[in-house]
Design a protein around this motif. Structure first.
Motif, short mmCIF file in Angstrom:
data_model
loop_
_atom_site.label_atom_id
_atom_site.label_comp_id
_atom_site.label_asym_id
_atom_site.label_seq_id
_atom_site.Cartn_x
_atom_site.Cartn_y
_atom_site.Cartn_z
N ALA A 20 0.84 -1.21 0.00
CA ALA A 20 0.00 0.00 0.00
C ALA A 20 0.87 1.25 0.00
O ALA A 20 2.06 1.22 0.30
CB ALA A 20 -0.92 -0.01 1.22
N GLU A 21 0.21 2.35 -0.32
CA GLU A 21 0.91 3.64 -0.35
C GLU A 21 0.04 4.71 0.30
O GLU A 21 -1.17 4.56 0.42
CB GLU A 21 1.22 4.04 -1.79
CG GLU A 21 2.20 3.10 -2.47
CD GLU A 21 2.46 3.48 -3.93
OE1 GLU A 21 1.95 4.54 -4.36
OE2 GLU A 21 3.15 2.72 -4.61
N GLY A 22 0.69 5.76 0.74
CA GLY A 22 -0.01 6.94 1.23
C GLY A 22 -0.87 6.68 2.45
O GLY A 22 -0.48 5.99 3.39
N GLU A 23 -2.07 7.27 2.41
CA GLU A 23 -3.00 7.19 3.54
C GLU A 23 -3.47 5.77 3.82
O GLU A 23 -3.68 5.39 4.97
CB GLU A 23 -4.22 8.10 3.30
CG GLU A 23 -3.92 9.58 3.38
CD GLU A 23 -3.35 9.98 4.74
OE1 GLU A 23 -3.91 9.54 5.77
OE2 GLU A 23 -2.35 10.70 4.76
N VAL A 24 -3.62 4.99 2.75
CA VAL A 24 -4.04 3.60 2.94
C VAL A 24 -2.99 2.85 3.76
O VAL A 24 -3.33 2.12 4.70
CB VAL A 24 -4.26 2.91 1.57
CG1 VAL A 24 -4.53 1.42 1.73
CG2 VAL A 24 -5.39 3.57 0.81
N LYS A 25 -1.72 3.07 3.44
CA LYS A 25 -0.65 2.41 4.18
C LYS A 25 -0.65 2.85 5.64
O LYS A 25 -0.50 2.02 6.55
CB LYS A 25 0.70 2.68 3.53
CG LYS A 25 1.83 1.91 4.17
CD LYS A 25 3.09 1.97 3.35
CE LYS A 25 4.11 1.00 3.91
NZ LYS A 25 5.01 0.50 2.91
N LYS A 26 -0.83 4.16 5.87
CA LYS A 26 -0.86 4.67 7.25
C LYS A 26 -1.99 4.03 8.04
O LYS A 26 -1.83 3.68 9.22
CB LYS A 26 -1.03 6.20 7.25
CG LYS A 26 0.20 6.95 6.83
CD LYS A 26 -0.06 8.45 6.86
CE LYS A 26 1.14 9.21 6.32
NZ LYS A 26 0.90 10.65 6.26
N GLU A 27 -3.14 3.87 7.42
CA GLU A 27 -4.29 3.24 8.09
C GLU A 27 -4.01 1.77 8.40
O GLU A 27 -4.32 1.29 9.48
CB GLU A 27 -5.52 3.32 7.19
CG GLU A 27 -6.71 4.15 7.58
CD GLU A 27 -6.80 4.66 8.99
OE1 GLU A 27 -7.35 3.94 9.84
OE2 GLU A 27 -6.36 5.78 9.25
N LEU A 28 -3.42 1.06 7.43
CA LEU A 28 -3.12 -0.36 7.63
C LEU A 28 -2.06 -0.56 8.72
O LEU A 28 -2.15 -1.51 9.50
CB LEU A 28 -2.66 -1.01 6.32
CG LEU A 28 -3.75 -1.24 5.28
CD1 LEU A 28 -3.15 -1.63 3.94
CD2 LEU A 28 -4.73 -2.29 5.75
N ILE A 29 -1.09 0.32 8.80
CA ILE A 29 -0.04 0.21 9.82
C ILE A 29 -0.66 0.29 11.22
O ILE A 29 -0.20 -0.41 12.14
CB ILE A 29 1.03 1.31 9.63
CG1 ILE A 29 1.87 0.98 8.39
CG2 ILE A 29 1.92 1.45 10.85
CD1 ILE A 29 2.84 2.06 7.96
N LYS A 30 -1.70 1.07 11.37
CA LYS A 30 -2.37 1.19 12.67
C LYS A 30 -2.93 -0.14 13.15
O LYS A 30 -3.13 -0.34 14.35
CB LYS A 30 -3.50 2.22 12.61
CG LYS A 30 -3.02 3.64 12.47
CD LYS A 30 -4.22 4.58 12.38
CE LYS A 30 -3.76 6.01 12.09
NZ LYS A 30 -4.93 6.90 11.91
N GLY A 31 -3.20 -1.05 12.23
CA GLY A 31 -3.75 -2.37 12.59
C GLY A 31 -2.73 -3.27 13.28
O GLY A 31 -3.12 -4.30 13.83
N ARG A 32 -1.46 -2.90 13.24
CA ARG A 32 -0.39 -3.69 13.87
C ARG A 32 -0.49 -5.18 13.51
O ARG A 32 -0.32 -6.05 14.36
CB ARG A 32 -0.40 -3.48 15.37
CG ARG A 32 -0.22 -2.02 15.76
CD ARG A 32 -0.30 -1.81 17.22
NE ARG A 32 0.81 -2.56 17.85
CZ ARG A 32 0.91 -2.72 19.14
NH1 ARG A 32 0.02 -2.23 19.96
NH2 ARG A 32 1.92 -3.40 19.64
N PHE A 33 -0.74 -5.44 12.24
CA PHE A 33 -0.93 -6.81 11.77
C PHE A 33 0.33 -7.66 11.97
O PHE A 33 0.23 -8.84 12.30
CB PHE A 33 -1.36 -6.83 10.31
CG PHE A 33 -2.66 -6.14 10.07
CD1 PHE A 33 -3.84 -6.61 10.62
CD2 PHE A 33 -2.72 -4.98 9.30
CE1 PHE A 33 -5.05 -5.98 10.40
CE2 PHE A 33 -3.92 -4.33 9.08
CZ PHE A 33 -5.09 -4.84 9.63
N ASN A 34 1.50 -7.04 11.78
CA ASN A 34 2.75 -7.81 11.92
C ASN A 34 2.94 -8.30 13.35
O ASN A 34 3.32 -9.45 13.57
CB ASN A 34 3.94 -7.00 11.45
CG ASN A 34 4.09 -5.67 12.18
OD1 ASN A 34 3.15 -5.18 12.81
ND2 ASN A 34 5.27 -5.09 12.10
N ILE A 35 2.67 -7.47 14.32
CA ILE A 35 2.83 -7.87 15.72
C ILE A 35 1.85 -8.97 16.07
O ILE A 35 2.21 -9.99 16.68
CB ILE A 35 2.67 -6.65 16.65
CG1 ILE A 35 3.83 -5.68 16.43
CG2 ILE A 35 2.58 -7.08 18.11
CD1 ILE A 35 3.65 -4.33 17.07
#
Length: 158
Positions: free
Chosen positions: A44-59
């Protein structure tokens, strides 16, 4: 010293492994979902990426994966132990052999984590491939495990 296990414990212990494995199958599907979300976040890029990062999916993926590894090993050993305690032997057949292979697959998949953290694509693709195979085998194990539980129930009620 002879430790005799009460018959009721022997009977009901046979259901701990199948129940645990069904829970692990659901957790495996959740880990798959989290892994897909990590892939989405990566691309993802931009705002979509920022929103997805908030999900902390990797952790969450790492936490669920670690728990899956531990409980898969415990569940495999427990299933074998209960079978041996109740029957005096292990039934060497497809369900046991595939279960052992799944335990090896999940351990190998988890062992790739340090390489993936360093950005190695071969490790990432190997991890994904191993886990896809694991999910497929797990689904098959659910079917064969249900058949085994049905045989146990017939023996108990029969």
């Amino acid at each position: 010293m002879n430790l005799e296990i009460p018959e009721s414990v022997k009977v009901w212990s046979q259901f701990a492994h199948p129940i645990m494995m069904w829970v692990l199958l659901a957790a495996t599907l959740y880990a798959l979902y989290l892994g897909v979300q990590i892939r989405r976040t990566r691309s993802a890029e931009g705002e979509v990426k920022k929103e997805l990062i908030k999900g902390r999916f990797n952790i969450r993926h790492h936490q669920i994966g670690a728990a899956l590894l531990a409980f898969m090993v415990i569940g495999t050993l427990g299933g074998m132990a209960v079978t041996y305690i109740n029957n005096g032997k292990l039934f060497v057949g497809p369900h046991l052999l595939v279960g052992l292979a799944m335990t090896g697959l999940i351990a190998t998949s988890a062992s790739l984590t340090p390489f993936m953290q360093k950005g190695n694509d071969w490790a990432r693709y190997s991890h994904i491939s191993l886990n896809i195979a694991l999910v497929g085998l797990f689904a098959w194990q659910a079917v064969t495990g249900t058949q085994i539980v049905q045989k146990i129930l017939e023996r108990i009620t029969g």
